[in-house]
Enzyme design. Structure first.
Site, PDB file in Angstrom:
ATOM      1  CD  GLU A 269      -1.871   2.183   1.485  1.00 18.08           C
ATOM      2  OE1 GLU A 269      -1.444   3.009   0.483  1.00 18.08           O
ATOM      3  OE2 GLU A 269      -2.236   2.578   2.554  1.00 18.08           O
ATOM      4  CB  CYS A 303      -1.060   7.774   0.609  1.00 14.49           C
ATOM      5  SG  CYS A 303      -2.230   6.522   1.768  1.00 14.49           S
ATOM      6  CD  GLU A 399       2.751  10.350  -2.013  1.00 19.48           C
ATOM      7  OE1 GLU A 399       1.630  10.187  -1.391  1.00 19.48           O
ATOM      8  OE2 GLU A 399       3.835   9.671  -2.313  1.00 19.48           O
TER       9      GLU A 399
END
Length: 497
Positions: A269, A303, A399
């Protein structure tokens, strides 16, 4: 004094007096007890809102991991042999213990991460719910019914534990991410060795202390330390049957590469760059409020954060004004101040986010609000909105993992979908529209594991969480998590033998 990005203030709201923290024992948790590390190397754990050292914890070695894995191996047959009802009872007791100690866990989590009270409270509540859900899910596995699928043979499908699971959890949601892994892993009948982030290990170690009497020896083991040492050894260890990580794409790549040597399963993940697609018929005020909440929750260190807005060109000016107003009202401060947003997790991450803001300025993009560090102590950065972002800009691809939201425009539905999907990530996205047909069709065309419609960052324990593409594979939460930490075996009986 309240810090507001719109006011351009350079002060941060701080706590008057820090709460007395209930710290965990020093050591690794192996075979049901805290044990001294194999070496004298330690790491300092600090409060990112004050830069004060909270505690020193051991920096684990490969030998520490080996000891923990040996304990998990020794315990796995007995734990796998328990009934779902027995495992469920253990998970329910863990949930009750967390709830009974929630105030000290919230205070410890807030101190170690700088989280505002609302975020810390939500984390602990969600951890409790995760254990309670997994307790029920452990008793509700389904499989193909036994039957004669080949002539003169009866097939039975068994669902078995994988064995020993190595777990690596991140720093942004320390106890919650531990719960997301521990609960389904134990519920499925596995034993595990968990490495918390070296930056935020305190609540995970505290949980081990609180539940030591409830979990059989060796079933749950925790080794503190770095990914380079502890994570690497877990990933490559021949007696670890599956390794699961929540973390960055780079960390996931390293784990997968190490795991490949022993052909073990991996559960990844990883990161995200969630697009927020705002159509011309959307409720713009609701969308702006949604981005305020979901883009700056946990200071954007999330996230699934609503960090990349794509808004239809016909309403871009109106929406941007609403968003800038919302973000300008966000207060910044340490735990206990009532502020909406806390600090970056560490000095290193603080510098990374500031470097990303320097790159934004170098590209000539418009910072409509925020964009600067706030005077310390603490690793605080103003909540920031970057506007007039052109297609392909670095801020739309990379990100930042901080309090930075970008805004770009589109002209057609097809362009919106194509631009949203162009990221390497595939974790989460949202669509804002009042058109019923569009609300059905657009999410199906978006290449993300979770797509919200007219909301963002709403998590339900009953529903799966996980991504596509660079965001990894495998699912947390829901029955799918227990499936991920299980294996299926087909036994076929010959009627004539």
């Amino acid at each position: 004094m309240t810090t507001s990005a719109a006011a351009g203030s350079s002060t941060v709201q701080q706590t008057g007096s820090a709460p007395i923290l209930s710290l965990p024992p020093f050591g690794h948790f192996i075979n049901g007890a805290f044990v001294a590390p194999g070496s004298g190397t330690v790491s300092e754990v600090e409060d990112p809102a004050t830069e004060e050292v909270l505690m020193r914890v051991p920096a684990g070695s490969a030998e520490d991991v080996d000891a923990a894995v040996a304990a998990a191996v020794a315990a796995k047959a007995a734990w796998a042999g328990t009934t779902p009802g027995e495992r469920s009872a253990v998970l329910l007791r863990i949930a009750d213990i967390i709830e009974a100690n929630r105030e000290e866990l919230e205070a410890l989590e807030a101190a170690n991460t700088g989280k505002p009270a609302a975020v810390a409270e939500d984390d602990i509540s969600s951890a409790i719910d995760t254990f309670r859900f997994s307790a029920g899910a452990a008793r509700a596995f389904t499989a193909l019914g036994a039957g004669d699928y080949a002539k003169d043979h009866t097939s039975v499908v068994y669902r078995e534990p994988v064995g020993v699971v190595g777990v690596i959890t991140p720093w942004n949601y320390p106890l919650l991410m531990a719960a997301w892994k521990i609960a389904p892993i134990l519920g499925a009948g596995n034993t595990l060795v968990l490495k918390p982030s070296e930056q935020t290990p305190l609540t995970t170690l505290k949980l081990a202390e609180l539940i030591a009497e409830e979990v059989p020896e060796g079933v749950l083991n925790i080794v503190a330390g770095t990914g380079r040492v502890v994570g690497q050894r877990l990933s490559e260890h021949p007696d670890v049957d599956l390794v699961a990580i929540t973390g960055s794409v780079g960390s996931g790549e390293k784990v997968a590469a190490s795991a490949a040597a022993t052909v073990k399963r991996v559960h990844l993940e990883l990161g995200g760059k969630a697009p927020v697609v705002v159509f011309e018929d959307a409720d713009l005020e609701a969308a702006a409020r949604g981005v305020r909440s979901a883009g700056f929750w946990n200071a954007g260190q999330e996230c699934g954060a609503a960090c990349r807005v794509l808004v239809h060109e016909s309403v871009a000016e109106e929406f941007t004004a609403l968003l800038v107003r919302e973000v300008g009202e966000i207060t910044v401060g340490g735990p206990g101040t009532g502020a909406e947003m806390g600090p970056m997790i560490s000095a290193a991450h603080y510098r990374r986010v500031l470097a990303a803001l320097d790159e934004i300025r170098a590209e000539g993009l418009t910072i409509a609000v925020g964009g600067s560090a706030l005077e310390g102590p603490g690793y605080f950065i103003e909540p920031t909105v970057v506007t007039d972002v052109p297609p392909g800009a670095a801020i739309s691809r990379n990100e930042v993992f901080g309090p930075v939201v970008s805004v770009e425009t589109f002209s057609t539905d097809e362009e919106a979908v194509a631009r949203a999907n162009e990221t390497v990530y595939g974790l989460a996205a949202s669509v804002w529209t009042s058109d019923a047909a569009r609300s059905l069709s657009v999410p199906r065309r978006l290449d993300f594991g979770t797509v919200w419609v007219n909301s963002h960052l709403v998590i339900a324990t009953e529903a799966p969480w996980g991504g596509f593409k660079g965001s990894g594979y495998g699912r947390d939460l829901s029955l799918y998590a227990l499936e991920d930490f299980s294996r299926t075996k087909h036994v076929m009986y010959n009627h004539g033998r």
